[in-house]
Design a protein around this motif. Structure first.
Motif, PDB file in Angstrom:
ATOM      1  N   GLY A   4      -3.311   2.358   0.382  1.00 27.37           N
ATOM      2  CA  GLY A   4      -3.254   1.724  -0.769  1.00 27.37           C
ATOM      3  C   GLY A   4      -2.035   0.508  -0.826  1.00 27.37           C
ATOM      4  O   GLY A   4      -2.114  -0.152   0.317  1.00 27.37           O
ATOM      5  N   ALA A   5      -1.505   0.333  -1.592  1.00 26.57           N
ATOM      6  CA  ALA A   5      -0.491  -0.878  -1.874  1.00 26.57           C
ATOM      7  C   ALA A   5       0.673  -0.794  -1.079  1.00 26.57           C
ATOM      8  O   ALA A   5       1.550  -1.569  -0.809  1.00 26.57           O
ATOM      9  CB  ALA A   5      -0.078  -1.064  -3.388  1.00 26.57           C
ATOM     10  N   ASP A  42      -3.994   1.864   8.838  1.00 26.84           N
ATOM     11  CA  ASP A  42      -2.721   1.005   8.097  1.00 26.84           C
ATOM     12  C   ASP A  42      -1.680   1.814   7.890  1.00 26.84           C
ATOM     13  O   ASP A  42      -1.500   2.875   7.832  1.00 26.84           O
ATOM     14  CB  ASP A  42      -3.432   0.784   6.754  1.00 26.84           C
ATOM     15  CG  ASP A  42      -3.687   2.070   5.873  1.00 26.84           C
ATOM     16  OD1 ASP A  42      -3.922   3.266   6.656  1.00 26.84           O
ATOM     17  OD2 ASP A  42      -4.075   1.761   4.673  1.00 26.84           O
ATOM     18  N   GLU A  75      -5.037  -6.305  -2.469  1.00 32.49           N
ATOM     19  CA  GLU A  75      -5.344  -5.200  -1.648  1.00 32.49           C
ATOM     20  C   GLU A  75      -6.687  -5.073  -1.406  1.00 32.49           C
ATOM     21  O   GLU A  75      -7.548  -5.572  -1.952  1.00 32.49           O
ATOM     22  CB  GLU A  75      -5.113  -4.040  -2.816  1.00 32.49           C
ATOM     23  CG  GLU A  75      -5.306  -2.606  -2.382  1.00 32.49           C
ATOM     24  CD  GLU A  75      -4.710  -2.082  -1.141  1.00 32.49           C
ATOM     25  OE1 GLU A  75      -5.097  -1.464  -0.292  1.00 32.49           O
ATOM     26  OE2 GLU A  75      -3.313  -2.739  -0.967  1.00 32.49           O
ATOM     27  N   GLY A  76      -6.969  -4.733  -0.033  1.00 27.51           N
ATOM     28  CA  GLY A  76      -8.311  -4.594   0.290  1.00 27.51           C
ATOM     29  C   GLY A  76      -9.022  -6.070   1.054  1.00 27.51           C
ATOM     30  O   GLY A  76     -10.053  -6.008   1.699  1.00 27.51           O
ATOM     31  N   ASN A  92      -6.029   4.386   4.276  1.00 27.70           N
ATOM     32  CA  ASN A  92      -5.748   5.275   3.083  1.00 27.70           C
ATOM     33  C   ASN A  92      -4.226   5.043   2.280  1.00 27.70           C
ATOM     34  O   ASN A  92      -3.856   5.774   1.436  1.00 27.70           O
ATOM     35  CB  ASN A  92      -5.801   6.786   3.559  1.00 27.70           C
ATOM     36  CG  ASN A  92      -4.901   7.064   4.456  1.00 27.70           C
ATOM     37  OD1 ASN A  92      -4.090   6.256   4.996  1.00 27.70           O
ATOM     38  ND2 ASN A  92      -4.484   8.187   4.756  1.00 27.70           N
ATOM     39  N   GLU A  94       0.961   0.687   2.159  1.00 26.68           N
ATOM     40  CA  GLU A  94       0.301   0.451   3.607  1.00 26.68           C
ATOM     41  C   GLU A  94      -0.434  -0.843   3.897  1.00 26.68           C
ATOM     42  O   GLU A  94      -1.679  -0.910   3.585  1.00 26.68           O
ATOM     43  CB  GLU A  94      -0.242   1.736   4.217  1.00 26.68           C
ATOM     44  CG  GLU A  94       0.724   2.716   4.241  1.00 26.68           C
ATOM     45  CD  GLU A  94       0.180   3.960   4.891  1.00 26.68           C
ATOM     46  OE1 GLU A  94      -1.160   4.159   5.143  1.00 26.68           O
ATOM     47  OE2 GLU A  94       0.969   4.841   5.290  1.00 26.68           O
ATOM     48  N   ASN A  95       0.093  -1.934   4.185  1.00 29.85           N
ATOM     49  CA  ASN A  95      -0.590  -3.209   4.136  1.00 29.85           C
ATOM     50  C   ASN A  95      -0.762  -3.869   5.463  1.00 29.85           C
ATOM     51  O   ASN A  95      -1.351  -5.046   5.476  1.00 29.85           O
ATOM     52  CB  ASN A  95      -0.020  -4.116   3.150  1.00 29.85           C
ATOM     53  CG  ASN A  95      -0.267  -3.847   1.855  1.00 29.85           C
ATOM     54  OD1 ASN A  95      -1.030  -3.050   1.209  1.00 29.85           O
ATOM     55  ND2 ASN A  95       0.952  -4.012   0.906  1.00 29.85           N
TER      56      ASN A  95
END
Length: 310
Positions: free
Chosen positions: A278-279, A295, A235-236, A276, A281-282
């Motif tokens: 998070g896990a 995202d 993530e990120g 916005n 929407e990747n």
């Protein structure tokens, strides 16, 4: 002279008796051997002398039977001729029969050997044919694989040429928009099958050229279009499809408040800051109107833009 006659009268009967005794012993041995041979082969017993000793009792019984048979024939004599009973087989007949049977068995065994040899030959021929079929199947499989590889290379080359002819070229890259709706992984697979990958804008000039291309192709509408950017690994941590880390971003930002208006802490309901999700929407898509990044859920079906080397 009288002495010679006396000597002959004494010696000759003894010699004749010895010869007769030897013949009797020879017949007994033959009868015994014949009996053993019949038992070994399972043949019916051959009628013969039941009393080889030649006793007086056997001879008397045989004479009585012969007298009874003669009397019965005389009493029951009729004008018609009576059939005579078949004679009992002699030892020579039995031996001949056994030899004939053995010859028949030998002939049958020979025929079996001939058929077995023919079957062996046929099995060898079938084995050779099966081996040839397997070799031919292997050659055909290799040829099909070579054709598939050639077709894949041809499709990749055709896709690359089509991308650069129909899309937009920027330096050593060409971008081509596809108006098919696909999930992000499926879109990447379709781009790879055509010799490219999802678009990977590495700097601002490439980002601006891609934005102008998408705006001109999809105006006056605003469509999100898949890029080759994601943070599925961590993530990120955003990566391109080739595994390189993304160093340039164009995330969407909520519109700023008008001058003089009080700032609001709540995000814009229709245009929040990105990312916005998070896990959940990747994967990253680019808006066609302003070129900003959003995202999204990777399973969402969107347009996509492919990138081809030039």
């Amino acid at each position: 002279m009288q002495a010679a006659w006396l000597l002959g009268a004494l010696v000759v009967p003894q010699l004749l008796g010895c010869s007769h005794g030897a013949q009797e012993e020879e017949r007994e041995r033959e009868a015994l051997m014949l009996k053993h041979l019949q038992e070994a082969l399972g043949l019916p017993a051959v009628g013969g002398d039941e009393n080889p000793e030649g006793t007086s009792e056997g001879k008397g019984a045989l004479g009585a039977e012969e007298d009874g048979l003669e009397e019965a024939e005389e009493e029951e004599a009729t004008p018609t001729l009576s059939s005579s009973p078949s004679p009992s087989p002699t030892p020579e007949d039995t031996v001949t029969y056994i030899l004939g049977r053995l010859a028949g068995l030998d002939a049958g065994l020979h025929q079996l050997h001939v058929r077995l040899h023919a079957l062996d030959t046929r099995v060898v021929e079938l084995t050779r044919g099966l081996r040839q079929l397997r070799e031919a199947a292997g050659d055909t499989r290799d040829a099909v694989q070579a054709l598939q590889e050639a077709q894949s290379r041809t499709e990749r080359e055709h896709g690359r040429l089509e991308g650069c002819l129909k899309g937009v070229r920027l330096g050593h890259k060409c971008f081509l928009l596809s108006r098919d709706f696909e999930a992000q992984a499926a879109a990447q697979a379709r781009c790879a099958a055509r010799g490219g990958s999802l678009a990977q804008p590495a700097d601002r000039p490439q980002m601006e050229a891609l934005s102008r291309y998408l705006r001109g192709a999809l105006a006056p509408y605003n469509w999100p279009v898949w890029l080759g950017v994601h943070d599925r690994r961590a993530e990120g941590l955003y990566l391109f499809e080739n595994g390189q880390r993304v160093s340039f971003f164009a995330w969407h930002r909520a519109p700023r408040p008008e001058p003089g208006a009080a700032p609001s802490a709540a995000p814009h309901p229709l245009s929040p800051n990105q990312p916005n999700g998070g896990a959940l929407e990747n994967c990253v898509a680019q808006a066609s109107d302003d070129g900003s990044w959003w995202d999204h859920d990777c399973e969402r079906r969107l347009y996509y833009v492919c990138e081809f080397p030039f």
